[in-house]
Design a protein around this motif. Sequence first.
Motif, PDB file in Angstrom:
ATOM      1  N   GLY A  29     -12.513  40.696 -13.168  1.00  0.00           N
ATOM      2  CA  GLY A  29     -11.325  41.538 -13.060  1.00  0.00           C
ATOM      3  C   GLY A  29     -10.013  40.915 -13.507  1.00  0.00           C
ATOM      4  O   GLY A  29      -9.012  41.606 -13.616  1.00  0.00           O
ATOM      5  N   THR A  50      -3.825  43.061 -13.235  1.00  0.00           N
ATOM      6  CA  THR A  50      -3.618  44.516 -13.085  1.00  0.00           C
ATOM      7  C   THR A  50      -2.565  44.792 -12.012  1.00  0.00           C
ATOM      8  O   THR A  50      -2.284  43.952 -11.156  1.00  0.00           O
ATOM      9  CB  THR A  50      -4.946  45.220 -12.722  1.00  0.00           C
ATOM     10  OG1 THR A  50      -5.511  44.541 -11.611  1.00  0.00           O
ATOM     11  CG2 THR A  50      -5.903  45.184 -13.897  1.00  0.00           C
ATOM     12  N   ALA A  51      -2.011  46.019 -12.067  1.00  0.00           N
ATOM     13  CA  ALA A  51      -0.851  46.368 -11.233  1.00  0.00           C
ATOM     14  C   ALA A  51      -1.125  46.267  -9.736  1.00  0.00           C
ATOM     15  O   ALA A  51      -0.209  46.126  -8.938  1.00  0.00           O
ATOM     16  CB  ALA A  51      -0.387  47.779 -11.583  1.00  0.00           C
ATOM     17  N   ASN A  52      -2.396  46.328  -9.332  1.00  0.00           N
ATOM     18  CA  ASN A  52      -2.713  46.296  -7.900  1.00  0.00           C
ATOM     19  C   ASN A  52      -2.845  44.876  -7.355  1.00  0.00           C
ATOM     20  O   ASN A  52      -2.921  44.690  -6.159  1.00  0.00           O
ATOM     21  CB  ASN A  52      -4.031  47.044  -7.646  1.00  0.00           C
ATOM     22  CG  ASN A  52      -5.191  46.445  -8.426  1.00  0.00           C
ATOM     23  OD1 ASN A  52      -5.015  45.923  -9.531  1.00  0.00           O
ATOM     24  ND2 ASN A  52      -6.377  46.493  -7.865  1.00  0.00           N
ATOM     25  N   GLY A 231       8.780  49.558  -3.193  1.00  0.00           N
ATOM     26  CA  GLY A 231       9.333  50.750  -3.841  1.00  0.00           C
ATOM     27  C   GLY A 231      10.821  50.612  -4.080  1.00  0.00           C
ATOM     28  O   GLY A 231      11.335  50.977  -5.141  1.00  0.00           O
ATOM     29  N   GLU A 251       7.477  44.186  -6.647  1.00  0.00           N
ATOM     30  CA  GLU A 251       6.958  45.524  -6.965  1.00  0.00           C
ATOM     31  C   GLU A 251       5.452  45.591  -6.774  1.00  0.00           C
ATOM     32  O   GLU A 251       4.898  46.621  -6.434  1.00  0.00           O
ATOM     33  CB  GLU A 251       7.216  45.863  -8.445  1.00  0.00           C
ATOM     34  CG  GLU A 251       8.602  46.300  -8.768  1.00  0.00           C
ATOM     35  CD  GLU A 251       8.777  46.522 -10.275  1.00  0.00           C
ATOM     36  OE1 GLU A 251       7.789  46.908 -10.931  1.00  0.00           O
ATOM     37  OE2 GLU A 251       9.887  46.285 -10.765  1.00  0.00           O
ATOM     38  N   ARG A 252       4.779  44.485  -7.070  1.00  0.00           N
ATOM     39  CA  ARG A 252       3.316  44.486  -7.060  1.00  0.00           C
ATOM     40  C   ARG A 252       2.721  43.954  -5.761  1.00  0.00           C
ATOM     41  O   ARG A 252       1.511  43.872  -5.634  1.00  0.00           O
ATOM     42  CB  ARG A 252       2.805  43.680  -8.259  1.00  0.00           C
ATOM     43  CG  ARG A 252       2.905  44.486  -9.544  1.00  0.00           C
ATOM     44  CD  ARG A 252       2.888  43.652 -10.781  1.00  0.00           C
ATOM     45  NE  ARG A 252       2.935  44.505 -11.963  1.00  0.00           N
ATOM     46  CZ  ARG A 252       4.016  45.153 -12.380  1.00  0.00           C
ATOM     47  NH1 ARG A 252       5.159  45.042 -11.709  1.00  0.00           N
ATOM     48  NH2 ARG A 252       3.985  45.928 -13.453  1.00  0.00           N
ATOM     49  N   ASP A 350     -12.219  50.253  -0.918  1.00  0.00           N
ATOM     50  CA  ASP A 350     -11.639  49.071  -1.551  1.00  0.00           C
ATOM     51  C   ASP A 350     -12.562  47.861  -1.384  1.00  0.00           C
ATOM     52  O   ASP A 350     -12.679  47.029  -2.281  1.00  0.00           O
ATOM     53  CB  ASP A 350     -10.261  48.777  -0.957  1.00  0.00           C
ATOM     54  CG  ASP A 350      -9.286  49.933  -1.126  1.00  0.00           C
ATOM     55  OD1 ASP A 350      -9.388  50.638  -2.151  1.00  0.00           O
ATOM     56  OD2 ASP A 350      -8.436  50.143  -0.239  1.00  0.00           O
ATOM     57  N   GLU A 353     -15.388  48.112  -3.850  1.00  0.00           N
ATOM     58  CA  GLU A 353     -15.005  47.620  -5.171  1.00  0.00           C
ATOM     59  C   GLU A 353     -14.992  46.085  -5.209  1.00  0.00           C
ATOM     60  O   GLU A 353     -15.477  45.471  -6.165  1.00  0.00           O
ATOM     61  CB  GLU A 353     -13.629  48.140  -5.590  1.00  0.00           C
ATOM     62  CG  GLU A 353     -13.202  47.528  -6.931  1.00  0.00           C
ATOM     63  CD  GLU A 353     -11.853  48.027  -7.448  1.00  0.00           C
ATOM     64  OE1 GLU A 353     -11.854  48.727  -8.463  1.00  0.00           O
ATOM     65  OE2 GLU A 353     -10.827  47.707  -6.829  1.00  0.00           O
TER      66      GLU A 353
END
Lengths: 671, 335
Positions: A29, A50-52, A231, A251-252, A350, A353
């Motif tokens: 990943g 990745t953004a998550n 946010g 942000e992440r 989650d 995954e």
Amino acid sequence: MKVPYNWLKEYIDIELSLEEIAEKLTMSGLEVADIQKSNPDEFVLDIEVTANRGDCLSIIGIAREIRAITSKQVKYPQGLKECRANKEIEKLIDVSIKNTYLCPRYAGRIIRNVKIAPSPSWLAKRLEAVGIRSINNIVDITNYVLMETGQPLHAFDYNKITGKKITIREAKQNESILALDESKRQLSRDMLVIADKKGPVAIAGIMGGIGSEIDEQTTDIFLESAHFNAGCIRRTSKTLGLSSESSYRFERGVDPNGVVSALNRAAYLIEKIARGKSVRGIVDIYPKKFKKQNIQLRIRQIKRILGIDIPKNKLKSIILNLGFEIKQHNANSIKILVPTYRHDINREIDLVEEIARIYGYNNIDTTMPRGQTSSCGKGEFEKQTDALKNILCSCGMAEIYTSSFTNPENLYKTGLSSDGVKITNPMGDDQNIMRTSLIPEMLSVIKRNLNRSITEIKLYELGQVFFENNSSYHEKTYLCCGIVGNVSFFDIKGILEIILHKLGIEDHCLCYKKHQVFTQDCSASIDVQGCGVGITGEVSRNVLERYNIDEKVFLLEIVFLDLSKYINLSPVFKEIPKYPSSERDIAFTVKENVSNADIMNIMWKAGGEIVKDIKLFDIYRGKQISSTHKSMAYAVCYRSNKRTLTDEEVNQAHSNIERQLISQLNVALRK
Amino acid sequence: MKAKIKETEKNFNSEIKDISLPEHLEKIRVKYLGRKGIITSLLKQVSALPNDQKPVFGKLLNNLKTNISARISEKSASIKPSKRAEAKLDISLPGIKPVVGSKHPLALITQEIKEIFFGLGFETVTGPEIETEYYNFEALNTPADHPARDEHDSFYITSKDLLRTHTSPVQIRVMEKQKPPVRVIAPGRCFRRDAVDATHSPIFHQVEGLAVDTNITFGDLKGVLEVFAKQLFGRQTKIRFRPDFFPFTEPSAEYAFSCVNCKGKGCRICKNTGWLEIGGAGMVDPEVFKTVHYDAEKYSGFAFGMGIERIAMIKYHIPDIRMFLENDLRFLRQF
């Protein structure tokens, strides 16, 4: 993110080769997009996070991922001891948070008598390798710890904090700050700032202000380590158009429980490198502690979602290597405690995954879906457009795809209304509205091909056009055909007739109708069962001049959505004639203003039901004929489905046609 | 009358004797047998005769007509062999080609993709190109402040309406209308504010796929895409999945096909990796099911997406994405 390999290896033992570890990271990943060699013995991995996965935006974060795939332990770096007993710091600074939703945690330390200097070369080089410019030892250390742990830090010059009072609050109306990038930023009330008695000294989580910047004279620093709402940081960063290593991470998702260890790590390095001395005690305002998530994993969910069974022992080892704790387990489920740095893991799915990606997607068996399907393949409209494309293709037309964007000027050029759905943020003013017709782009494409010395051009496009009506939007599928070269209006009309015929549309005609795109004489609406579905004609000189086209262009445009309801794609078999037909020709002169359609109408009516076909085979204008007249010649085919027609029957019908033409149109028969 | 007929016959016989060229023979044919020829005019005269004479002369005249016609054919056959030596047919001369049209390469590849999925029990659905934030993002589990929106730099019409950045909103529209089982593909145009270069265009096309049922698994997703890869690029094609992130699928994957050009050995097209990244996929996130009122405990599903331009570029060896909207006929006619 850039990850220097030697730096990474400080936190975890790697027994695999660089290539092997890169492949394993990619397949679990973290895509290693590139491996650069920065100097003879330093490799830098370029990893796409990745953004998550905010937790992987640090060297230690990457080390934790390697733990998950290799079972090795992570070696965390050394930090300065927290001495919470004697809080000397409380006398030196007063910190308060006004909005604990936007700032759930704020921590700080004061370090005195630091010596501001350039960083040692190992430190500067490491920062350079990750793409950060070296500034001075203090700033570099905050950046170093940011890269190492993922926790953003900020160092203020303690002596520049007015009133020795720090408040984390929302900005006030009309407040502004001169940020470290030397530009003045206007703040608004939804933005979070770090303020002293005078005003904002930093935009929370994004960038510090010049007013409290570390400079060569700085001796005492206030080191901030905090947690801000993701946010809020993202909105502020977007509004200001200002992003930083710090805002990118907030942000992440940053671990709220890693705030203090990063602070202590930085304090440790500052004491070591900049020779300062930490004041005793630590500020740590953290009213509502983030707790580890407790999630239950039902083992059958693995099979249900992934399609395979993973042995329970394997499951457990994956979970533990991920740094999760197993609280409880039985035959059916496992209760799992997830550390707070994994803010992306909140639900059972989650966990599924996580297990799948460490187990390896490519180790999951390939199967095909079972069960019923509701499918009927192509939809009705799709069958129609597919049929249409086949028809046009067999007519020798080439399909084009053009841009959905246009501009008022372009529409005006074609004589169309310049109203259209507007794009508020177009790529350029020449692409600021959605097309309302396919004609402007058709003409552009024709021009482009003429420029390339292509002279015979036959094109079509089937595409969406857009309209606005009381602030709701309508999309319609249009068809546009354009031809240039050795052609006349009757070529485009012929194409139209084939399209309609092949789509099973019988009742249609062209009616003269003026349209701005076309010339005065050659401009028509296409009517099916009395309803206008499109337009066709010869493009007017005015329009062509605006496109710099010298050749004649013939176009048609049809609202395909409107045509659709008349289409019948299943032809019904008609009996092949059993009885012979007789043909009779008829030729006559008639006034120029009488149209073929007028003549045909009369002939069909006068001939009666034994007329099966009428074909125009000659039009003649010449010496023998008056200049106000033309000569027309038709072949009429007579047939009955019930018997062979006698000569008398045919003659009777034919002479009736002759009589009617004479009496209604005053034709002169030519014999 | 009789004399006229005799005279005609005589004249004809003397005229035809010396004919040696086909064009002269044709003149004679027209003169005697044409619509306004001698025989026709004689026949008209016969019809004006008293009824008792008509059959006699009629018969004479018809005999003459048959005769003349036979002589002309005879002569024609005898003078046909031209003065030139008989040429052998040169079959290497160019063929006479009917004009055929062409479909746009993106239309061709879309059709091919669709047909493969029809065979797997999928049906086509479509959705609007002007979408709402709700369908484009929120219903797909991508709220306003989500960093995943960074990859979707959007064209806005109003603050709530935008040009869709992917075909995924069609998933939501289908599930809102239809109960499982669902097996659909949704091809269509998408828009992103990406700077134009050889591989990026603000206007591009995608195909979305979605299957939802009581027993759909990640293994099924792999199976369907593997069949797709092999049908599109050949039996030897391999497929690779690796973890990725999309807010509306969990688990999420990126899938790649073994390089069609070098068969996985590594070349310029696959940047020496042996793999061509094709698109994103995954199991439909329970949050998405919640939005469309599907029971995530009862149903599971997979979704996938792919860029049509990307596949066309691989399949047809097209080097630059800009060619698709340029519409140069020298390009279009190759398909």
